[in-house]
Design a protein around this motif. Structure first.
Motif, PDB file in Angstrom:
ATOM      1  N   ILE A 149      35.632  60.283  62.379  1.00 16.15           N
ATOM      2  CA  ILE A 149      36.476  61.968  62.836  1.00 16.15           C
ATOM      3  C   ILE A 149      35.154  62.347  64.709  1.00 16.15           C
ATOM      4  O   ILE A 149      35.647  63.412  65.654  1.00 16.15           O
ATOM      5  CB  ILE A 149      36.456  62.836  62.066  1.00 16.15           C
ATOM      6  CG1 ILE A 149      38.039  63.619  62.614  1.00 16.15           C
ATOM      7  CG2 ILE A 149      35.276  64.420  61.860  1.00 16.15           C
ATOM      8  CD1 ILE A 149      38.273  64.272  61.312  1.00 16.15           C
ATOM      9  N   GLN A 189      34.328  60.174  52.348  1.00 20.96           N
ATOM     10  CA  GLN A 189      33.463  60.821  53.251  1.00 20.96           C
ATOM     11  C   GLN A 189      32.642  60.849  54.169  1.00 20.96           C
ATOM     12  O   GLN A 189      33.085  61.679  55.432  1.00 20.96           O
ATOM     13  CB  GLN A 189      33.180  62.108  52.157  1.00 20.96           C
ATOM     14  CG  GLN A 189      33.849  62.302  50.990  1.00 20.96           C
ATOM     15  CD  GLN A 189      33.617  63.050  49.941  1.00 20.96           C
ATOM     16  OE1 GLN A 189      32.283  63.817  50.323  1.00 20.96           O
ATOM     17  NE2 GLN A 189      34.156  63.640  49.510  1.00 20.96           N
ATOM     18  N   ASP A 230      43.051  55.051  60.076  1.00 21.29           N
ATOM     19  CA  ASP A 230      44.459  55.326  60.685  1.00 21.29           C
ATOM     20  C   ASP A 230      44.425  56.212  62.258  1.00 21.29           C
ATOM     21  O   ASP A 230      43.212  56.571  61.631  1.00 21.29           O
ATOM     22  CB  ASP A 230      44.864  56.242  59.750  1.00 21.29           C
ATOM     23  CG  ASP A 230      47.139  56.575  60.189  1.00 21.29           C
ATOM     24  OD1 ASP A 230      47.034  56.262  61.480  1.00 21.29           O
ATOM     25  OD2 ASP A 230      47.544  56.471  59.405  1.00 21.29           O
ATOM     26  N   CYS A 290      41.239  60.412  63.378  1.00 19.41           N
ATOM     27  CA  CYS A 290      41.360  59.645  62.474  1.00 19.41           C
ATOM     28  C   CYS A 290      41.090  60.311  61.421  1.00 19.41           C
ATOM     29  O   CYS A 290      40.634  61.112  60.853  1.00 19.41           O
ATOM     30  CB  CYS A 290      40.777  58.479  62.868  1.00 19.41           C
ATOM     31  SG  CYS A 290      38.749  59.084  63.119  1.00 19.41           S
ATOM     32  N   GLN A 291      41.530  59.108  60.454  1.00 19.70           N
ATOM     33  CA  GLN A 291      41.878  59.084  58.964  1.00 19.70           C
ATOM     34  C   GLN A 291      41.230  57.442  58.212  1.00 19.70           C
ATOM     35  O   GLN A 291      41.842  57.005  58.545  1.00 19.70           O
ATOM     36  CB  GLN A 291      42.946  59.602  58.668  1.00 19.70           C
ATOM     37  CG  GLN A 291      43.197  61.222  58.781  1.00 19.70           C
ATOM     38  CD  GLN A 291      44.868  61.560  57.646  1.00 19.70           C
ATOM     39  OE1 GLN A 291      46.262  60.755  57.833  1.00 19.70           O
ATOM     40  NE2 GLN A 291      44.732  62.129  56.434  1.00 19.70           N
ATOM     41  N   VAL A 315      41.522  56.322  55.199  1.00 16.66           N
ATOM     42  CA  VAL A 315      41.688  56.155  53.922  1.00 16.66           C
ATOM     43  C   VAL A 315      41.846  54.918  52.542  1.00 16.66           C
ATOM     44  O   VAL A 315      41.708  53.002  53.281  1.00 16.66           O
ATOM     45  CB  VAL A 315      43.447  55.452  54.207  1.00 16.66           C
ATOM     46  CG1 VAL A 315      44.484  55.736  52.900  1.00 16.66           C
ATOM     47  CG2 VAL A 315      44.273  57.219  55.121  1.00 16.66           C
ATOM     48  N   GLN A 346      34.247  58.822  56.721  1.00 15.94           N
ATOM     49  CA  GLN A 346      35.420  60.336  57.781  1.00 15.94           C
ATOM     50  C   GLN A 346      34.539  61.102  58.741  1.00 15.94           C
ATOM     51  O   GLN A 346      34.844  60.985  59.936  1.00 15.94           O
ATOM     52  CB  GLN A 346      35.907  61.083  56.566  1.00 15.94           C
ATOM     53  CG  GLN A 346      36.952  61.628  57.049  1.00 15.94           C
ATOM     54  CD  GLN A 346      38.821  61.869  58.195  1.00 15.94           C
ATOM     55  OE1 GLN A 346      38.893  60.969  57.672  1.00 15.94           O
ATOM     56  NE2 GLN A 346      38.628  61.294  59.011  1.00 15.94           N
ATOM     57  N   ASN A 364      47.355  59.750  64.514  1.00 11.89           N
ATOM     58  CA  ASN A 364      46.684  60.466  65.199  1.00 11.89           C
ATOM     59  C   ASN A 364      45.711  60.691  66.430  1.00 11.89           C
ATOM     60  O   ASN A 364      45.889  61.774  67.366  1.00 11.89           O
ATOM     61  CB  ASN A 364      46.457  61.765  64.056  1.00 11.89           C
ATOM     62  CG  ASN A 364      47.045  62.509  62.898  1.00 11.89           C
ATOM     63  OD1 ASN A 364      48.438  62.384  63.449  1.00 11.89           O
ATOM     64  ND2 ASN A 364      46.256  62.689  61.415  1.00 11.89           N
TER      65      ASN A 364
END
Length: 795
Positions: free
Chosen positions: A192, A185, A222, A198-199, A201, A188, A225
């Motif tokens: 971002i 978290q 990732d 972006c992600q 994972v 992330q 996006n």
């Protein structure tokens, strides 16, 4: 050789203090000092020394002072490369300048003040460069001691319960999982801000249900996006719809880099910069761009976690989903995987402490367990192809050109009809792989069966689709997997051998431990609990690997031996195609080519002459007459027959003539008989005489000849023409040869139950001056390289 402060002379050879390794002789010492590891550590030491000389230690600033503020202050003395701050243990920072003159300028100034406070600036502490101990950074050790683990296992009533207990002890606790979720978290939220859309994972052991307390947190960033967002932003900028008042893009990072065209190295550096400068608690950030999948490694102080981040690695995420599915299909999968993983670490055949290394990784071990569960009768798990047929249309998935389709939920897969308990399955696992032909086979979880290695030896542009199912979507179908002593194909990325890092030594140890485990599992001590309080079940099986007393016995009987391993990647495409068409006889065909190449090395390159006298070993009396006739006819020729070979350590005893197939019915069967037989290996014998010291001063002569030649410099044994010239030069300048060395070479091909290789055993038959040992040490490094060089050119 010039004296080197890193090299220490000891009673038996040398010791490299930098690499912490022992070296037996001077020839090996020179090769070691030119090796990648030694050279890398020398460069790293030089870099660290330069960093220390260009850095200053700073303390006395306010707790809320940022690294950028410190950098801005010290810019007055010269360009600042990096500011490393540690506020947890003590309030200090290391300021590294780009040039040493800047360091001197900063130290020369008597007073430094920042925000009204007097700074203390002094030279950075000089530390001796040492190779990090593997044990210090070994995070594979469980949180529970081995004694406590054994006590817990002995309290159970059966092996089945012991294996369930292994899961309870080593699986990730609820707190472990929450810590990993918190870090995901955090990352992330940070990423971002700079990379919209972006992600982050997680994948790997942390989430695939096979994780342990000590496992790293593997992550994928990732950016798909984010790339789309960047494209939209740039289009809007062209129409002035998303500009700030000063006409600049509101997103500074995305305005500096084009994600669609940026190289992996550039993306990794961007990633590392965000982690270093903007992520709370993260330290020890390091980019590893040389890895198969480039990663950024980092640590988090408060959570005590180590992590890796790769970019757009969607296949890894899909692999994790596959392991999750397999775990959910049968409750016996997890206990088997946890037990086998811990067993392999205890036996030192798995768990590379520093990441890269020659041992199995947890992913490869897990795939071995899953493959066994696919092949046991009746199967516990279906093959990947069977799973694909059970998936519905919405579950179809193709990533990077590879078909990764399987059901998303275990309920879509019919339950297994296999009713074996865990104790039986573990015994079966060891039994299956103790007899497994690793070098001659390819483990395919997609097909759920063993594939012959010959399917992967043909020309790159003629690879047969029979190696895998013909309807499988494949990207880069002409790329072959890297073949080695152990070959385990990834279930989806079909040109990736997940055990491609294993060496022949690791394979030998792996096979030995499988056989030892299989032998132990046959005993009552494994199957039944001891009524006298003795160790039983998994306790003895999971005991750490120890060197037995047989080591000294082996050393006494050790004979001069050189190994030429089978390496498909160095062979010419036409010869690989020839081996592929030979089927199960590929080992014999390859051995024949190796024997021909050995004759070229000894006869044409090293200028050895055939001996006039041939000694017949006493253990070859059954073949004495035939061998004698042949050697009288042609001493120089290769003698390959199906007669009883010389006994070699590690080779299976050949069947007696009355036990095996008839091989002497025809007189023509004496020479070059190369029919494959699983019962006894093919053999070859030579007797050579070496008159000139072709090993003496060879490297120096090579360097001299290369200066007057158009040929490029290659490692010794890497070029046949220059090696022939070196030999000729030595012979021409050896004006008065007096001493000669006569020696015998016996060759045998090994395979089926161990790594495919040609084993050459040497024996001095006449060595009055004692030169044979020096000659053999030279051949030990020279001969395998020279043979591989010639095999690569052979058509």
């Amino acid at each position: 050789m010039q004296p080197d402060p890193d090299i220490q002379t000891v009673s038996k050879g040398y010791n490299c203090k930098l690499c912490d390794v022992k070296i037996p002789n001077e020839a090996s010492l020179e090769a070691h000092m030119k090796g990648k590891k030694h050279q890398h550590l020398c460069r790293l030491r030089t870099k660290r020394k330069a960093q220390e000389e260009n850095s200053v230690y700073v303390s006395g600033f306010k707790p809320d002072t940022s690294t950028s503020k410190l950098a801005e202050y010290f810019q007055q003395f010269g360009p600042v490369s990096e500011v490393i701050m540690d506020k947890e243990r003590s309030l200090y920072a290391i300021v590294e300048f780009a040039e040493s003159v800047s360091t001197e300028a900063a130290l020369t100034q008597l007073q430094h003040r920042l925000d009204g406070l007097k700074l203390r600036v002094k030279p950075r502490e000089r530390k001796e460069f040492k190779l990090a101990s593997k044990g210090k950074h070994d995070r594979t050790k469980p949180h529970i001691s081995l004694e406590k683990l054994n006590h817990e296992l002995c309290l159970t009533s059966s092996v089945n319960e012991q294996m369930q207990k292994m899961v309870e002890i080593f699986q990730l606790s609820e707190n472990d999982s929450k810590a990993r979720e918190l870090l995901v978290q955090l990352l992330q939220e940070v990423f971002i801000e700079f990379l919209p859309g972006c992600q982050i994972v997680p994948f790997g052991s942390s989430v695939n249900t096979f994780g342990s307390h000590s496992c790293d947190l593997d992550l994928v960033l990732d950016l798909e996006n984010t790339k789309a967002f960047q494209n939209r932003t740039r289009k809007s900028e062209e129409t002035a719809e998303n500009q700030s008042e000063d006409g600049q893009s509101e997103d500074s990072i995305l305005s500096d880099i084009d994600l669609a065209t940026a190289s992996p190295a550039e993306l990794l550096e961007l990633l590392a910069a965000i982690l270093r400068k903007c992520t709370p608690g993260v330290h020890k950030v390091q980019t590893v761009s040389s890895a198969r999948l480039p990663v950024v490694k980092f640590s988090h102080r408060q959570l005590n976690l180590q992590g890796d981040i790769t970019i757009n690695n969607r296949l890894a995420v899909r692999n994790t989903r596959f392991l999750q599915l397999c775990s959910g299909l049968d409750s016996r999968v997890r206990p088997l995987v946890y037990t086998v993983r811990f067993w392999a670490k205890q036996k030192q055949i798995a768990g590379n402490p520093s990441g890269g290394g020659p041992l199995l990784n947890n992913y490869a071990l897990t795939l071995l367990v899953l493959f066994y569960l696919q092949t046991v009768s009746p199967p516990v798990l279906p093959s990947v192809e069977q799973l694909k047929n059970m998936a519905c249309e919405e579950e179809e998935c193709v990533l990077d050109g590879w078909d990764c389709t399987f059901p998303s939920q275990p309920i879509s897969v019919p339950p297994s009809k296999n009713t074996d308990d865990l104790c039986t399955l573990l015994f079966g696992f060891f039994t299956y792989f103790s007899k497994f032909d690793f070098p001659g086979s390819v483990v395919s979880l997609r097909a759920g069966r063993v594939l012959p290695i010959t399917d992967f030896l043909s020309r790159d542009d003629e690879l047969s689709d029979t190696a895998e199912s013909s309807d499988t979507t494949r990207q880069n179908p002409t790329i072959r997997p890297k073949l080695g002593p152990v070959n385990i194909l990834d279930p989806f990325e079909l040109h990736h051998n997940v055990a491609g890092n294993l060496t022949e030594r690791t394979h030998k140890n792996l096979r030995r431990e499988f056989c030892e485990a299989e032998k132990y599992c046959r005993s009552l001590q494994y199957q039944h609990k001891s009524s006298k309080g003795k160790s039983w079940g998994l306790v003895k099986l999971l005991a750490p690997h120890t060197e037995g007393p047989s080591g000294s016995h082996d050393a006494i009987e050790k004979v001069p031996e050189i190994t030429v391993p089978f390496r498909a990647d160095i062979l010419s495409p036409s010869f690989r195609t020839e081996l592929s068409s030979a089927g199960e006889a590929f080992r014999v065909l390859w051995f024949k080519k190796v024997c021909s190449t050995l004759e070229v090395v000894f006869n044409d390159i090293l200028k050895c002459a055939p001996s006039e006298h041939v000694e017949i070993s006493q253990d070859q009396t059954s073949a004495k007459e035939d061998t004698k006739d042949e050697e009288v006819n042609n001493n120089q020729s290769l003698d390959i027959s199906c007669h009883q070979p010389i006994a070699h350590s590690g080779i299976k005893r050949p069947l007696a003539m009355e036990e095996g197939p008839s091989s002497s019915s025809s007189p023509q069967g004496k020479r070059m008989r190369l029919e494959p037989s699983a019962d006894y290996p093919e053999v070859a014998h030579w007797n050579w005489t070496q008159i000139h010291p072709v090993w003496a001063g060879r490297r120096k002569i090579r360097r001299v000849l290369l200066k007057t030649s158009d040929e490029t410099s290659k490692p010794e044994g890497g070029c046949s023409s220059i090696e022939s010239r070196v030999t000729q030069y030595i012979i021409e300048n050896d004006s008065n040869p007096k001493e000669k060395v006569q020696f015998r070479v016996d060759a045998a091909v090994r395979g089926s139950d161990e790594c495919t290789k040609a084993v050459l055993t040497f024996k001095a038959t006449d060595d009055p001056a004692g030169h044979f040992q020096d000659f053999f040490h030279f051949l030990d490094s020279f001969l395998p390289k020279m043979v591989e060089t010639l095999l690569a050119k052979s058509e």
